[in-house]
Motif scaffolding. Structure first.
Motif, short mmCIF file in Angstrom:
data_model
loop_
_atom_site.label_atom_id
_atom_site.label_comp_id
_atom_site.label_asym_id
_atom_site.label_seq_id
_atom_site.Cartn_x
_atom_site.Cartn_y
_atom_site.Cartn_z
N UNK A 83 0.83 -1.21 0.00
CA UNK A 83 0.00 0.00 0.00
C UNK A 83 0.86 1.26 0.00
N UNK A 84 0.50 2.21 -0.84
CA UNK A 84 1.15 3.52 -0.81
C UNK A 84 0.44 4.37 0.23
N UNK A 85 0.76 4.11 1.49
CA UNK A 85 -0.01 4.71 2.60
C UNK A 85 -0.21 6.21 2.44
N UNK A 86 0.85 6.92 2.09
CA UNK A 86 0.77 8.38 2.08
C UNK A 86 0.55 8.93 0.67
N UNK A 87 0.57 8.09 -0.35
CA UNK A 87 0.43 8.57 -1.72
C UNK A 87 -0.89 8.13 -2.36
N UNK A 88 -1.56 7.19 -1.72
CA UNK A 88 -2.85 6.72 -2.23
C UNK A 88 -3.95 7.56 -1.58
N UNK A 89 -4.77 8.27 -2.40
CA UNK A 89 -5.81 9.15 -1.83
C UNK A 89 -6.76 8.42 -0.88
N UNK A 90 -6.92 7.12 -1.04
CA UNK A 90 -7.82 6.40 -0.14
C UNK A 90 -7.17 6.13 1.21
N UNK A 91 -5.84 6.01 1.21
CA UNK A 91 -5.17 5.61 2.44
C UNK A 91 -4.52 6.77 3.20
N UNK A 92 -4.32 7.91 2.54
CA UNK A 92 -3.56 8.98 3.17
C UNK A 92 -4.22 9.49 4.46
N UNK A 93 -5.53 9.74 4.40
CA UNK A 93 -6.20 10.27 5.60
C UNK A 93 -6.25 9.23 6.73
N UNK A 94 -6.60 7.96 6.42
CA UNK A 94 -6.50 6.96 7.49
C UNK A 94 -5.09 6.85 8.08
N UNK A 95 -4.07 7.02 7.23
CA UNK A 95 -2.70 6.94 7.74
C UNK A 95 -2.39 8.10 8.69
N UNK A 96 -2.80 9.31 8.27
CA UNK A 96 -2.61 10.47 9.15
C UNK A 96 -3.41 10.29 10.44
N UNK A 97 -4.61 9.71 10.30
CA UNK A 97 -5.46 9.49 11.48
C UNK A 97 -4.81 8.49 12.43
N UNK A 98 -4.23 7.42 11.89
CA UNK A 98 -3.58 6.42 12.74
C UNK A 98 -2.46 7.05 13.55
N UNK A 99 -1.67 7.88 12.87
CA UNK A 99 -0.58 8.59 13.56
C UNK A 99 -1.14 9.44 14.70
N UNK A 100 -2.24 10.14 14.41
CA UNK A 100 -2.85 11.03 15.40
C UNK A 100 -3.40 10.25 16.59
N UNK A 101 -4.09 9.14 16.28
CA UNK A 101 -4.67 8.32 17.35
C UNK A 101 -3.57 7.81 18.27
N UNK A 102 -2.48 7.32 17.68
CA UNK A 102 -1.38 6.80 18.51
C UNK A 102 -0.80 7.91 19.39
N UNK A 103 -0.58 9.08 18.79
CA UNK A 103 0.06 10.15 19.55
C UNK A 103 -0.83 10.66 20.67
#
Lengths: 299, 297
Positions: free
Chosen positions: A153-173
Motif C-alpha cells: 500500500x502507498x499509505x501516504x500517496x494513495x488518496x484512499x489511504x492517506x487520511x486513514x494513515x494520518x489518522x492512525x498517527x494522530x490516534x497513537x500520539x
C-alpha cells in the motif's frame, strides 16, 4: 457619606494594586490574543496585498468565495472525516488501556507509564516515526502486510489511504492523553459502588456497562471533545506526512489556512477561513465547559 | 457536634474502604495470563518508539534492508553523532532550550502575579477580569495566527527568540491552576503578614510562592512540554537554519534530498529525550496538569 468615600477610596486603591499584578498578563493577552482576534475579523472583510496590508473592503466577499470554493468545502469534508476516523478510535483504544492501568497490583506504575507514554512524544516526532513505518518499499507496515499476503500500500500517496494513515498517527500520539484522563476518572469511581453491584450478583460486563461507564461518562465525553478540538487544529502531522495531499485528501482546515496565507499570500481569505474555524472551536469549547460545569455540580 | 460527626462519618467510610481494598488486591493477585496480556499491550503501544530506537542504532545500509530487521545487527551510535552535528541538532536543541526555558519562566512569573491578584486582593471587577482571562482559552491559536505573524514581523522579530517567546508569556490555564492552589492557603497567613507590616509583594514571594511549589512544578512541566513540542508557530516565524527549534529542525531534515531514516530516528530519540525524562520523573505533575481541566477538584 465620608465612610462611603473612604470605602470607595480603599477599593480604588485595591483595583490599582490588582491591576499592577495583572498588567504583565493583560499586556500579553492584549497584544497577542485580543487585538489579533479583532484584526483577524477585520482582515477577513478585506482584500489584502501579498504583504498582508488591507487593500479594499470586500464585505462578505471572502466568505462568499469560501462557500463557492471547492478547496474550502473539501477541507471541511476532510476535517469531518478525520474526526470520524480518530475520535471514536481514540476512545475505543484508550478505555481498555485505562481499565488495565487501573488494576491494583505490584508494578502497576510501570504499566501506567507505558500506556500513557505517548504524552512525551511530540506530534512531529510521532509523524516522523510513522512516516518511516509507512515507507512503501522498506517500511515495517507493508512488510507485516506482505506476511499476510496483503497488497503493498502507498499509505501516504494513495488518496484512499492517506487520511486513514494520518489518522492512525494522530490516534497513537493522543492515546497517552486519553489514558491519563480516563484512568483519573476510573480512580474516582468509589469501590463501594462496584462492590455493591457485585454483591447484587452483577457480572463483570454488567458492572462495566451499568456502573463504570455511567460513572466515567463525563470523562469519556471530555476526551471526545478534546480529540475533536485536536482534529480541528491539527497541522504538524499533515505538514510532515502529506502536505495536504494527495489531491487534497488530507487538506484539513488549518493546513488549508496555512497554504492560503503563507503560500498563496491571500491573507484576507485565510482570515475568513480562520473565523470559520473559530466558530467551530467555540462551539465545541462551549460544549466542553457546559459538561464540565454539570460534572462539577452533580458529579 | 459538627466536627465529631464528620470525623465519625469519615472513620466509617475509611473502615468500610479498607477491607474492600484488601479484597480488590487479593482478587488482582495477578493471574499470569492477564499479566502477560498487559505486557503484550505495552509492547504494542510502545512498538513505534521501540522500532524508532532500533532503527536509530542501525549502521550503514542496514536501514534499507528488506525485510526490515527488528534488532540492529550491531549497535552503531554514529547516527546520533551525525544528527547532532550535521542537522545541526545540537544547535536546534539549544534554541529549543532557550525558547522553552524562557516561556516556562515567563509563565511562572506572569501567572503567579495574576493568580495572586485573583486570590488575595479584593478589588472591583475581579470576577469580570477573571472571566476575561478564562475567555482566552476559547480562542484557538490558529485564529490569531495571521495577525500575530504580521505583528511579530512589524516588530522586526521574525527569525528571533523574542518572536518565538513573546506570544506565549501569559497563560490563562496557568493562572487558573495557581489561583485554585492559592485559594487553599489560609487567609490568616495574609492577615498575619499584614500585621507584621510585610508588603503584599513580600507576602507573595516569601510565603505564597514557596508554599505553592507543587502547583508551580505542575505548571512548569506543563509549560515546558507544550512549548518544546510547538510546531506551527516556530515554522512560521523562523526562516534561517540556525534559529530552528528541534521540532521543525527535524521535520525539515526529513524533507532533504538525501534521507537516511536511521539518522532521522536518532534525531527523533534525541528530541523526545527531554520530554521523556520530564514525563517519567514528573509523571504525577504531568497527569495533574493534563487532568486539571478534566477532573473535578
Amino acid at each position: 457619606m465620608s465612610g462611603r468615600t473612604r470605602a470607595g477610596l480603599a477599593s480604588a486603591r485595591a483595583l490599582v494594586q490588582a491591576l499592577a499584578y495583572l498588567a504583565p498578563s493583560l499586556l500579553v493577552f492584549a497584544v497577542f490574543v485580543f487585538y489579533p482576534l479583532v484584526r483577524n475579523a477585520q482582515l477577513s472583510l478585506y482584500d489584502t496585498t501579498p504583504f498582508g496590508d488591507l487593500s479594499r473592503f470586500a464585505g462578505a466577499g471572502n466568505y462568499a468565495e469560501l462557500l463557492r470554493s471547492g478547496e474550502f468545502l473539501g477541507s471541511l469534508r476532510v476535517t469531518v472525516l478525520f474526526a470520524v476516523y480518530t475520535v471514536p478510535a481514540g476512545l475505543v483504544l484508550g478505555l481498555p488501556l485505562a481499565l488495565l492501568a487501573n488494576r491494583r497490583m505490584r508494578g502497576i506504575a510501570a504499566f501506567r507509564t507505558a500506556y500513557s507514554f505517548t504524552i512525551a512524544v511530540s506530534i512531529a516526532a510521532a509523524a516522523l516515526i510513522w512516516e518511516w513505518m509507512f515507507d512503501p518499499n522498506v517500511g515495517i507496515l507493508n512488510y507485516l502486510l506482505s506476511l499476510a499476503h496483503g497488497p503493498r500500500i502507498g499509505w501516504l500517496t494513495d488518496p484512499h489511504w492517506a487520511l486513514p494513515a494520518v489518522a492512525a498517527t494522530t490516534v497513537w500520539q493522543s492515546l497517552g492523553f486519553n489514558v491519563v484522563v480516563l484512568l483519573a476518572a476510573l480512580q474516582g469511581v468509589p469501590d463501594e459502588l462496584v462492590e455493591a453491584a457485585r454483591i447484587d450478583g452483577s457480572g463483570q460486563w454488567a458492572v462495566f456497562r451499568h456502573v463504570i461507564v455511567p460513572a466515567i461518562s463525563p470523562a469519556l465525553f471530555f476526551v471526545g471533545v478534546v480529540a475533536t478540538l485536536g482534529v480541528l487544529q491539527s497541522f504538524g502531522q499533515i505538514h510532515i506526512l502529506t502536505q495536504g495531499g494527495p489531491v487534497g485528501a488530507t487538506n484539513a482546515i488549518v493546513y488549508s489556512i496555512y497554504r492560503n496565507a503563507f503560500f498563496n499570500f491571500r491573507f484576507g481569505l485565510a482570515a475568513a477561513q480562520a473565523m470559520v474555524l473559530f466558530v467551530l472551536v467555540l462551539a465545541f469549547t462551549t460544549l466542553q465547559f457546559a459538561v464540565f460545569e454539570r460534572w462539577v455540580s452533580y458529579g | 457536634m459538627m466536627p465529631a460527626s464528620a470525623t465519625s462519618a469519615y472513620e466509617v467510610a475509611a473502615a468500610g474502604r479498607r477491607p474492600a481494598r484488601a479484597r480488590a488486591l487479593r482478587r488482582a493477585a495477578p493471574g499470569a495470563g492477564l499479566g502477560l496480556l498487559m505486557v503484550l499491550v505495552a509492547l504494542i503501544v510502545l512498538f513505534p518508539l521501540l522500532f524508532a530506537l532500533s532503527t536509530s542504532l542501525k549502521g550503514g545500509a542496514e536501514v534499507n534492508l528488506y525485510p526490515p530487521t527488528l534488532w540492529p545487527r550491531s549497535l552503531d551510535l554514529g547516527n546520533y553523532a551525525a544528527a547532532l552535528q550535521q542537522a545541526p541538532l545540537a544547535r536546534f536543541l539549544l534554541n529549543s532550550l532557550i525558547q522553552s526555558g524562557a516561556i516556562t519562566l515567563g509563565q511562572l512569573i506572569t501567572a503567579s502575579l495574576a493568580a495572586f491578584a485573583f486570590s488575595f486582593i479584593e478589588f472591583p471587577g475581579r470576577r469580570w477580569l477573571f472571566f476575561l482571562f478564562l475567555s482566552t482559552l476559547m480562542i484557538p491559536a490558529e485564529v490569531t495566527l495571521i495577525p500575530n505573524y504580521l505583528t511579530v514581523r512589524s516588530f522586526g522579530w521574525l527569525d528571533t527568540y523574542p518572536g518565538l517567546i513573546a506570544p506565549y508569556l501569559a497563560t490563562a490555564f496557568g493562572t487558573f491552576l495557581l489561583r485554585q492552589f492559592f485559594l487553599t492557603i489560609p487567609r490568616e497567613l495574609a492577615d498575619a503578614a499584614r500585621i507584621d507590616g510585610a508588603s503584599r509583594r513580600r507576602f507573595l514571594w516569601t510565603i505564597v510562592v514557596p508554599l505553592s511549589r507543587p502547583a508551580l512544578a505542575t505548571l512548569a512541566i506543563y509549560a515546558f512540554l507544550s512549548s518544546w513540542n510547538q510546531y506551527l508557530w516556530p515554522l512560521l516565524v523562523i526562516n534561517s537554519t540556525e534559529m530552528r527549534t528541534v521540532q521543525i529542525g527535524l521535520a525539515l531534515l526529513q524533507s532533504q534530498e538525501i534521507l537516511s531514516w536511521s539518522l532521522v530516528m536518532a534525531g527523533v530519540i534525541l528530541i523526545i529525550l527531554p520530554t521523556v525524562v520530564l514525563f517519567v520523573f514528573g509523571y504525577r505533575h504531568v497527569v495533574r496538569g493534563l487532568t486539571a481541566g478534566a477532573v473535578k477538584g
